[in-house]
Enzyme design. Sequence first.
Site, PDB file in Angstrom:
ATOM      1  N   HIS A  65      38.486  58.064  46.713  1.00  0.00           N
ATOM      2  CA  HIS A  65      39.954  58.217  46.830  1.00  0.00           C
ATOM      3  C   HIS A  65      40.832  56.854  46.839  1.00  0.00           C
ATOM      4  O   HIS A  65      40.326  55.974  46.835  1.00  0.00           O
ATOM      5  CB  HIS A  65      40.076  58.874  48.373  1.00  0.00           C
ATOM      6  CG  HIS A  65      39.311  60.110  48.527  1.00  0.00           C
ATOM      7  ND1 HIS A  65      38.290  60.319  49.510  1.00  0.00           N
ATOM      8  CD2 HIS A  65      39.554  61.328  48.147  1.00  0.00           C
ATOM      9  CE1 HIS A  65      38.028  61.566  49.538  1.00  0.00           C
ATOM     10  NE2 HIS A  65      38.980  62.305  48.523  1.00  0.00           N
ATOM     11  N   CYS A 104      39.438  58.806  56.915  1.00  0.00           N
ATOM     12  CA  CYS A 104      39.104  60.149  56.668  1.00  0.00           C
ATOM     13  C   CYS A 104      38.716  61.063  57.930  1.00  0.00           C
ATOM     14  O   CYS A 104      38.722  62.114  57.829  1.00  0.00           O
ATOM     15  CB  CYS A 104      37.636  59.866  55.969  1.00  0.00           C
ATOM     16  SG  CYS A 104      37.371  58.765  54.969  1.00  0.00           S
TER      17      CYS A 104
HETATM   18  C1  CIR Z   1      33.247  63.369  50.452  1.00  0.00           C
HETATM   19  O1  CIR Z   1      32.451  62.763  49.730  1.00  0.00           O
HETATM   20  O2  CIR Z   1      34.006  64.193  50.416  1.00  0.00           O
HETATM   21  C2  CIR Z   1      32.649  62.933  51.835  1.00  0.00           C
HETATM   22  N1  CIR Z   1      31.324  62.269  51.934  1.00  0.00           N
HETATM   23  C3  CIR Z   1      33.465  61.495  52.403  1.00  0.00           C
HETATM   24  C4  CIR Z   1      34.987  61.886  52.297  1.00  0.00           C
HETATM   25  C5  CIR Z   1      35.880  60.589  52.483  1.00  0.00           C
HETATM   26  N2  CIR Z   1      37.021  61.087  53.013  1.00  0.00           N
HETATM   27  C6  CIR Z   1      38.209  60.195  53.112  1.00  0.00           C
HETATM   28  O3  CIR Z   1      38.178  59.288  52.123  1.00  0.00           O
HETATM   29  N3  CIR Z   1      39.455  60.735  53.013  1.00  0.00           N
END
Ligand code: CIR
Length: 253
Positions: free
Chosen positions: A161, A248
Amino acid sequence: MFKNVITRKPSKSMVHGITTVNLGKPDYEKALLQHSEYVKALKGCGVNTIELEANEDYPDSCFVEDTALLTKKCAIITNPGAESRKGEEKEISEVLKDFYDNIEVIKNPGTVEGGDIMMVGDHFYIGLSARTNEEGARQMISFLEKYGYTGSTVPLKEFLHLKTGVSYLGNNNLLATGEFLDSTEFREFNIIEVSKDDDYSANCIWVNGKVLVPKGFKNTRDAIIKAGYDVIELDMSEFQKLDGGLSCLSLRF
Ligand code: CIR
């Protein structure tokens, strides 16, 4: 200033969460402990916390940031690009009805995840990633413009991201690593550089004057302190195993 923060407790199913790193499976009990420390730290920053129960149907649902973009004037529900995360956004939409009159929704074929959006005042940078596509960004920018904001896109090369590699800390200070160190999009900022080896620590959050930093990254912590911030360090080891950072785990508004 942020008044409210939404978090969601990790689910036992988090051990099946998406990951690209080779750090092993998260320890659920340890993750719960780290998550409660995270919520405690946020409370210490003076915000009201809305703590949602775990949702076993979605292994990655503790990463609540990806499900919405919250601004002063509107909430925009995203449309996750990751197959196993589709649907997480519907539940958040219900919660947000208590806080917002204006709720917009990103629709197929547009996909957006909140981790790809970085707010800098009234401008929003939107990363084009494997999770956020051009159509999703286009819808997002048109909703933002409807409420008097602006948006622009930043193509990603290596990161999951946008905010995996860049965090805005206010006062024109931008924590950045890797591909974002010499991005034309960010050249007007005071860049606080995070080394390649410490790149996990480029995801920090500024909450009402304090900066939450992942534990174990001394150089990043010291650079942020040197820039004039109070720092709170938090152990994030179990979330790092799922590519999840500090931002996140919450929606801040
Ligand atoms: C994913 O791959 O969607 C989750 N394991 C990690 C999400 C991380 N979210 C973020 O950076 N906003």
